[in-house]
Design an enzyme around this catalytic site. Structure first.
Site, PDB file in Angstrom:
ATOM      1  N   LYS A   1       0.852  -1.200   0.000  1.00 48.05           N
ATOM      2  CA  LYS A   1       0.000   0.000   0.000  1.00 48.05           C
ATOM      3  C   LYS A   1       0.886   1.247   0.000  1.00 48.05           C
ATOM      4  O   LYS A   1       2.104   1.137   0.217  1.00 48.05           O
ATOM      5  CB  LYS A   1      -0.927  -0.029   1.215  1.00 48.05           C
TER       6      LYS A   1
ATOM      7  N   TYR B   1      18.032  29.316   8.371  1.00 43.61           N
ATOM      8  CA  TYR B   1      16.872  30.013   8.937  1.00 43.61           C
ATOM      9  C   TYR B   1      16.897  29.947  10.460  1.00 43.61           C
ATOM     10  O   TYR B   1      17.085  28.875  11.041  1.00 43.61           O
ATOM     11  CB  TYR B   1      15.567  29.369   8.452  1.00 43.61           C
TER      12      TYR B   1
HETATM   13  C1  LIG Z   1      -3.736  -4.462   8.406  1.00 44.13           C
HETATM   14  C2  LIG Z   1      -2.274  -4.340   8.177  1.00 44.13           C
HETATM   15  N1  LIG Z   1      -1.530  -5.439   8.067  1.00 44.13           N
HETATM   16  C3  LIG Z   1      -0.193  -5.382   7.871  1.00 44.13           C
HETATM   17  C4  LIG Z   1       0.467  -4.175   7.780  1.00 44.13           C
HETATM   18  C5  LIG Z   1       1.968  -4.153   7.602  1.00 44.13           C
HETATM   19  O1  LIG Z   1       2.552  -3.566   8.736  1.00 44.13           O
HETATM   20  P1  LIG Z   1       4.143  -3.398   8.878  1.00 44.13           P
HETATM   21  O2  LIG Z   1       4.565  -2.450   7.830  1.00 44.13           O
HETATM   22  O3  LIG Z   1       4.306  -2.829  10.244  1.00 44.13           O
HETATM   23  O4  LIG Z   1       4.733  -4.750   8.719  1.00 44.13           O
HETATM   24  C6  LIG Z   1      -0.265  -2.998   7.912  1.00 44.13           C
HETATM   25  C7  LIG Z   1       0.422  -1.704   7.862  1.00 44.13           C
HETATM   26  O5  LIG Z   1       0.043  -0.717   8.380  1.00 44.13           O
HETATM   27  C8  LIG Z   1      -1.685  -3.076   8.111  1.00 44.13           C
HETATM   28  O6  LIG Z   1      -2.423  -1.974   8.227  1.00 44.13           O
END
Ligand SMILES: Cc1ncc(COP(=O)(O)O)c(C=O)c1O
Length: 373
Positions: free
Chosen positions: A35, A256
């Site tokens: 994602k 800055y």
């Molecule tokens: C439902 C779910 N599963 C798995 C993951 C993967 O998590 P990570 O990147 O901490 O391994 C996420 C990430 O936010 C998630 O929202």
């Protein structure tokens, strides 16, 4: 034209990290989180590399992200972690053979409104204690009953998400696992609990499926373990270059607000990268940057297009030399700590101004990953 800022993503490292996760959870199938544009690494090339290395499924947040992958001919199973938000999305998800994570009754109603012949593939997400998304655990019998009424619905499994998996001493995770198990004691179907931290720190959370994200990109999710100690290889290197090197007297203030005061006559380097590229303004004086193979500290506030660094530790540095913000020799999770944030946010915060370069996985590396060597 030489790109000003380059993020180089090593796809062999992505495949290697998938293999490391397989080694940790050899009996689990792997749903890799891609994602948010594969945590800022580039969803399509990362998904293709994972697919080539035999990942079992991919996870995205929403339909748009899944469509980008399908339109690029990624055929691996893809789960929508937030499910669908309209009947149009539900129909498209079915058409694209996406796995829909259902976390609430209003989503269930959308799915029940689809034609009875629709071949749905779904996960039920349960809230075992994080209190973000998920059905209450008490709803499990009702959900199981809903499944019985829909013979065309395929249950991929039951999932929950851990709130404190990165805290190995916390009692929250064992409590979440125990609640999840108790709620499903009378119910069949695959289970999935663990994200990266869960996979590494909580062996009892490695169930039929694991869902690594951060570890796939080569970062440690645990403050107590470095990525290297876990065998993970950082996939991304972020680099720019010096565009000015100047000497200043003791007492001169840099940048800055003049937040850095030169303690002696010293060289200051200007690196062409700033918050418009994704380098947080919150980075404190002292944040490490690598110039000519040596760590030098940030000296002065991050500005939109530039940062300034104390070059006393790299006196041979010249205009044009590369400056590395993170990479194999400077873990993003360590750098993130200097801005009070996490590697997740650094990666996702890179902007369109950053030029991405994806290094293909050599065929030999791919073969060894596939063989599980
Ligand atoms: C439902 C779910 N599963 C798995 C993951 C993967 O998590 P990570 O990147 O901490 O391994 C996420 C990430 O936010 C998630 O929202």
């Amino acid at each position: 034209m030489i790109p000003r800022v380059t993020a180089t993503v090593d796809l062999a490292a992505i495949q290697h990290n998938l293999h490391v996760v397989r080694g940790l959870a050899p009996r689990s199938r792997i749903m890799a989180a891609v994602k948010a544009d594969a945590y800022g690494h580039g969803a399509v090339p990362v998904a293709r590399a994972l697919e080539a290395a035999g990942v079992d499924a991919l996870a995205v947040a929403c339909l748009e992200e899944a469509m980008e992958l399908r339109q690029s001919h990624v055929i691996a199973p893809i789960a929508l972690l937030e499910g669908v938000i309209s009947s149009e999305e539900a129909a498209l998800a079915v058409y694209e053979r996406l796995q829909i994570v259902v976390h609430d009754h209003w989503q269930l109603a959308l799915l029940e409104a689809l034609p009875a012949s629709a071949q749905l593939s779904l996960w039920f997400k349960l809230d075992s204690g994080m209190h973000r998304l998920g059905f209450p655990l008490a709803d499990v019998p009702r959900l199981a009953e809903t499944l019985r009424r829909h013979p065309n619905w395929k249950l991929e499994g039951w999932m929950t998400h851990l709130a404190c998996a990165d805290e190995p001493d916390s009692d929250v995770t064992p409590a979440q696992i125990a609640r999840f198990d108790a709620a499903l004691a009378q119910t069949t179907g695959p289970r999935s609990i663990a994200n990266s931290a869960g996979i590494i720190a909580w062996p009892q959370a490695r169930r039929d499926w694991v869902r690594p994200g951060l570890a796939i990109y080569g970062c440690s999710p645990l403050a107590t373990h470095s990525a290297a100690s876990l065998g993970l290889r950082p996939a991304m290197t972020l680099e720019s270059r010096l565009i000015a090197v100047r000497e200043f007297d003791a007492g001169e203030k840099i940048g800055y607000g003049g937040t850095y005061v030169c303690p002696q006559r010293m060289p200051i380097g200007v690196v062409a990268i700033g918050y418009a590229d994704g380098i947080h303004r919150a980075f404190a004086n002292g944040t490490p940057v690598i110039v000519n193979g040596r760590r030098v500290p940030l000296a002065g506030r991050v500005s939109m297009d530039m940062i300034t660094v104390d070059l006393r530790g790299a006196p041979d540095a010249r205009v044009g030399d590369a400056a590395r913000l993170w990479g194999a020799d400077l873990p993003a999770e360590e750098v993130a700590g200097h801005a009070g944030t996490l590697a997740y946010e650094l990666f996702c915060g890179l902007t369109q101004r950053v030029h991405f370069r994806h290094l293909p996985a050599p065929a030999a590396a791919l073969r060894s990953v596939n063989r599980g060597v």
